[in-house]
Design an enzyme around this catalytic site. Structure first.
Site, PDB file in Angstrom:
ATOM      1  N   LYS A   1       0.804  -1.570  -0.233  1.00 46.73           N
ATOM      2  CA  LYS A   1      -0.058  -0.017  -0.062  1.00 46.73           C
ATOM      3  C   LYS A   1       1.431   1.576  -0.216  1.00 46.73           C
ATOM      4  O   LYS A   1       0.141   2.515  -0.176  1.00 46.73           O
ATOM      5  CB  LYS A   1      -0.489   0.030   1.373  1.00 46.73           C
ATOM      6  CG  LYS A   1      -1.629  -1.702   1.285  1.00 46.73           C
ATOM      7  CD  LYS A   1      -2.457  -1.785   0.098  1.00 46.73           C
ATOM      8  CE  LYS A   1      -4.209  -0.589  -0.072  1.00 46.73           C
ATOM      9  NZ  LYS A   1      -4.780  -1.153  -0.842  1.00 46.73           N
TER      10      LYS A   1
HETATM   11  N1  PMP Z   1      -3.121  -7.622   2.454  1.00 45.02           N
HETATM   12  C1  PMP Z   1      -2.749  -6.335   3.050  1.00 45.02           C
HETATM   13  C2  PMP Z   1      -1.950  -6.813   4.614  1.00 45.02           C
HETATM   14  C3  PMP Z   1      -3.567  -5.243   3.664  1.00 45.02           C
HETATM   15  O1  PMP Z   1      -3.030  -4.314   4.113  1.00 45.02           O
HETATM   16  C4  PMP Z   1      -4.234  -5.260   2.241  1.00 45.02           C
HETATM   17  C5  PMP Z   1      -4.624  -4.098   2.246  1.00 45.02           C
HETATM   18  N2  PMP Z   1      -5.682  -3.382   2.139  1.00 45.02           N
HETATM   19  C6  PMP Z   1      -3.872  -6.198   0.999  1.00 45.02           C
HETATM   20  C7  PMP Z   1      -3.958  -7.198   0.994  1.00 45.02           C
HETATM   21  C8  PMP Z   1      -5.359  -6.409  -0.121  1.00 45.02           C
HETATM   22  O2  PMP Z   1      -4.831  -5.423  -1.196  1.00 45.02           O
HETATM   23  P1  PMP Z   1      -5.453  -4.286  -2.254  1.00 45.02           P
HETATM   24  O3  PMP Z   1      -6.520  -3.319  -0.661  1.00 45.02           O
HETATM   25  O4  PMP Z   1      -4.861  -3.494  -2.954  1.00 45.02           O
HETATM   26  O5  PMP Z   1      -6.587  -5.307  -2.633  1.00 45.02           O
END
Ligand code: PMP
Length: 360
Positions: free
Chosen positions: A70
């Site tokens: 992120k």
């Molecule tokens: N795994 C973790 C630990 C995350 O913090 C996130 C983001 N919320 C994700 C997976 C999924 O990423 P995305 O929001 O791009 O789907």
């Protein structure tokens, strides 16, 4: 560089600005330049013991400056808002997040000098809170069980604060086109280049869905036969067909799954969904640490547990790429701790007593 990329909002606001992907220079101006260009690492022992014939490759996003995938969108959403004039010196950034987007935003805000307020469900780890605080973010905890559209949810509270605080901005990872666009421009491009264009399957969990959407859109354009597998915890409703989403129970893995479909997630790009369980997620995350030395977080375990199921259909010479979103740093008092694993019923009794006896 204008290019019609097919992301949501493209037709309304014109084409998105895209970025040329470049390798990082030897001396970085700030730590924000150490976001992206993460390593793609072969998973050896787990692939072998699970009987995979194909290669299993992990995109290790915890090597980003703030420790997660992120960071990419934290930096990009801020820089695009600066270009658009939405974000100016003196503005306050408010964001509802499961923590990692908050850390990515707070990292960029610390370097650039913005005030940051993060609204965060109670479920999310103390480790994330401590990192956010150290980066100077102000934190508001919200009830985990609040529905996404309730005023007391992390999204509802962020909206209220936005209305109350002058010159505040919600960059909104759930609908901001630069969430998927940054993965289209960079994460996918990096994977494609590391693999010399040969990728047969992509496996990733979805929270906002920005990562899987952006990566899948670019890789599907470049490798039309690629199979994209989305991973969604039992208790979330992102998977399709709807009949897969049988549970409304809470779950402990952080960062994936929702009770609404975020705009950033384009489910037409996902060929197949696999539902996941907490126990297999944390057990696989511990195996990644113990057997491969990969110090990843819980949702990485979720993705790899699903990848070893999905990639069974791939033969020798094929490649499956799996996204590892964050680091064990966020979960030192959670799944890394033997007591926590036992209290939550994630350790088999036999395994636990074997460990105990080794200490005698
Ligand atoms: N795994 C973790 C630990 C995350 O913090 C996130 C983001 N919320 C994700 C997976 C999924 O990423 P995305 O929001 O791009 O789907």
């Amino acid at each position: 560089m204008a290019e019609n990329c097919g992301f949501k909002g493209c037709n309304q606001i014109g084409s998105h600005r895209h970025e040329e992907h470049v390798a990082e220079p030897p001396i970085l101006n700030t730590i924000l330049d150490h976001i992206g260009n993460t390593p793609l690492v072969r998973i050896n022992k787990i692939a072998k013991s699970e009987g995979l014939q194909c290669e299993l490759l992990a995109k290790c996003e915890f090597f980003n400056a703030g420790g997660s995938v992120k960071d990419r969108i934290g930096k990009r959403m801020i820089e695009e808002a600066e270009k658009d004039g939405r974000l100016k010196p003196g503005c306050t950034i408010i964001e509802p997040t499961s923590g990692n987007t908050g850390i990515g935003l707070a990292l960029a805000a610390a370097v650039k000098g913005y005030r940051t307020i993060i609204t965060l469900p109670e479920k999310m780890s103390q480790e994330k809170v401590d990192v956010l605080k150290a980066l100077g973010a102000e934190i508001v905890r919200t009830p985990t069980e609040a529905a996404w559209d309730a005023p007391e949810s992390h999204i509802g509270v962020a909206k209220r604060l936005n209305a109350e605080i002058p010159d505040s901005v919600i960059l909104d990872q759930y609908s901001n086109p630069y969430n998927p666009v940054t993965h289209y421009d960079h994460t996918a491009e990096e994977i494609y280049r590391s693999c010399d264009g040969q990728i047969d399957m992509l496996v990733a969990g979805a929270g906002t869905g920005g990562a899987i959407t952006g990566i899948a859109r670019k890789l599907k354009a470049l490798c039309p036969n690629i199979i994209v597998v989305g991973v969604d915890p039992h208790g979330s409703i992102l998977a399709q067909p709807e009949s897969l989403n049988t549970s409304t129970e809470g779950y402990k893995v952080e960062g994936i799954g929702y009770d609404f479909i975020p705009e950033a997630l384009d489910r037409t790009l996902i060929d197949r969904w696999i539902k996941s369980e907490d126990k297999e997620s944390f057990t696989m995350a511990r195996r990644l640490i113990r057997e491969e030395g990969i110090l990843c977080g819980g949702s990485s375990g979720t993705a790899v547990a699903a990848a070893v199921k999905a990639a069974k259909e791939l033969g020798p010479g094929k490649r499956c790429v799996v996204l590892l979103p964050d680091s064990v740093r966020n979960y030192m008092t959670k799944f890394l701790n033997d007591g926590w694993m036992q209290e939550n019923g994630f350790t088999d009794q036999a395994m636990a007593s074997e460990k105990e006896s080794k200490h005698l």
